[in-house]
Scaffold this active site. Structure first.
Site, PDB file in Angstrom:
ATOM      1  N   ARG A  47       0.824  -1.217   0.000  1.00  0.00           N
ATOM      2  CA  ARG A  47       0.000   0.000   0.000  1.00  0.00           C
ATOM      3  C   ARG A  47       0.852   1.259   0.000  1.00  0.00           C
ATOM      4  NH1 ARG A  47      -5.456   0.053   2.636  1.00  0.00           N
ATOM      5  NH2 ARG A  47      -4.526   1.692   3.897  1.00  0.00           N
ATOM      6  N   ARG A  58       0.852  12.943  -9.427  1.00  0.00           N
ATOM      7  CA  ARG A  58       0.559  14.361  -9.189  1.00  0.00           C
ATOM      8  C   ARG A  58       1.746  15.230  -9.590  1.00  0.00           C
ATOM      9  NH1 ARG A  58      -3.432  15.428  -9.798  1.00  0.00           N
ATOM     10  NH2 ARG A  58      -4.556  14.743  -7.970  1.00  0.00           N
ATOM     11  N   HIS A  61       1.974  15.817 -13.211  1.00  0.00           N
ATOM     12  CA  HIS A  61       1.055  16.846 -13.697  1.00  0.00           C
ATOM     13  C   HIS A  61       1.713  18.220 -13.701  1.00  0.00           C
ATOM     14  CE1 HIS A  61      -2.552  14.162 -12.458  1.00  0.00           C
ATOM     15  NE2 HIS A  61      -2.245  13.976 -13.732  1.00  0.00           N
ATOM     16  N   SER A  87       9.008   3.715   3.261  1.00  0.00           N
ATOM     17  CA  SER A  87       9.053   2.508   4.092  1.00  0.00           C
ATOM     18  C   SER A  87       8.922   2.944   5.540  1.00  0.00           C
ATOM     19  CB  SER A  87      10.359   1.741   3.887  1.00  0.00           C
ATOM     20  OG  SER A  87      10.442   0.647   4.786  1.00  0.00           O
ATOM     21  N   SER A  89       8.912   1.216   8.356  1.00  0.00           N
ATOM     22  CA  SER A  89       9.903   0.583   9.233  1.00  0.00           C
ATOM     23  C   SER A  89      11.331   0.866   8.787  1.00  0.00           C
ATOM     24  CB  SER A  89       9.689  -0.932   9.261  1.00  0.00           C
ATOM     25  OG  SER A  89      10.018  -1.496   7.996  1.00  0.00           O
ATOM     26  N   GLY A  90      11.515   1.137   7.506  1.00  0.00           N
ATOM     27  CA  GLY A  90      12.866   1.316   6.973  1.00  0.00           C
ATOM     28  C   GLY A  90      13.626   0.016   6.884  1.00  0.00           C
ATOM     29  N   SER A 150      -2.050   1.481   8.172  1.00  0.00           N
ATOM     30  CA  SER A 150      -2.925   2.380   7.411  1.00  0.00           C
ATOM     31  C   SER A 150      -2.598   3.847   7.652  1.00  0.00           C
ATOM     32  CB  SER A 150      -4.391   2.129   7.757  1.00  0.00           C
ATOM     33  OG  SER A 150      -4.826   0.884   7.277  1.00  0.00           O
ATOM     34  N   GLU A 153       0.353   5.003   5.543  1.00  0.00           N
ATOM     35  CA  GLU A 153       0.029   5.093   4.119  1.00  0.00           C
ATOM     36  C   GLU A 153      -0.840   6.321   3.830  1.00  0.00           C
ATOM     37  OE1 GLU A 153      -1.653   1.336   4.560  1.00  0.00           O
ATOM     38  OE2 GLU A 153       0.336   0.449   4.771  1.00  0.00           O
ATOM     39  N   ASP A 161       0.533  15.222  -1.262  1.00  0.00           N
ATOM     40  CA  ASP A 161      -0.401  16.268  -1.671  1.00  0.00           C
ATOM     41  C   ASP A 161      -0.032  17.614  -1.061  1.00  0.00           C
ATOM     42  OD1 ASP A 161      -1.888  14.706  -3.398  1.00  0.00           O
ATOM     43  OD2 ASP A 161      -3.419  14.210  -1.898  1.00  0.00           O
TER      44      ASP A 161
END
Length: 186
Positions: A47, A58, A61, A87, A89-90, A150, A153, A161
């Site tokens: 993810r 993006r 663009h 990442s 955890s790296g 989650s 991510e 953004d």
């Protein structure tokens, strides 16, 4: 309050707290790396990779030459490029191996993760910390009620953004004209 209302309120509170804990100076350095590179390569898995793909799209663009590591048209990385590694955890094997290869070719490496003491620090020129709970459950991580990683991510995507909006504002980009770079075969 409905189950949906409570869940979305809990998630947005976690995201807000996390985004507020990211060091602005680290983001400025990330932005400088993106702006000074000939090409910006991205690597991650799962993810995290999906979030990085959205960030790459993006930036494309805006005319930034972006590459997802592993895409069939991937060019050679050079010392004029930057690799952005996502990442939490790296410690993910594929991003670590790719970062090591990028350094051998003289590219700069920026790691966006949660664990500042990870194995990735051996390769990263710069680290942007999203201080959330990882699979390692380290100290000083913002805990999450959400499944697995989650929160990382989500905040990774929002960080991308945020950088995009910083570019729009700094360059005074004309938003309607950005559509010329949007996919048009859909």
């Amino acid at each position: 309050m409905s189950a949906f209302g409570q869940a979305q309120q809990d998630i947005t509170a976690e995201v807000s707290a996390t985004m507020g804990a990211i060091d602005a100076a680290d983001v400025d350095t990330l932005l400088d790396a993106v702006r000074s590179a000939d090409r910006v390569f991205f690597v991650g898995v799962g993810r995290v990779l999906l979030s990085l793909q959205a960030i790459a799209k993006r930036l494309a663009h805006f005319g930034v030459d972006t590459v997802i590591v592993g895409q069939i048209t991937e060019p050679a990385i050079t010392d004029r490029d930057v690799l952005i590694v996502g990442s939490g955890s790296g410690e993910s094997a594929i991003p670590l191996a790719i970062a090591a290869r990028a350094k051998k070719h003289g590219a700069r490496v920026v790691h966006i993760g949660s664990n500042a003491q990870s194995s990735m620090r051996d390769y990263a020129d710069h680290f942007v910390r999203i201080p959330v709970q990882t699979k390692l459950n380290l100290a000083h991580e913002i805990p999450s009620i959400q499944p697995m990683t989650s929160l990382f991510e989500q905040c990774l995507l929002l960080l991308g953004d945020t950088v995009a909006l910083m570019i729009v504002r700094a360059d005074e980009l004309d938003m309607p004209s950005l559509w010329r770079n949007h996919a048009n075969l859909e």
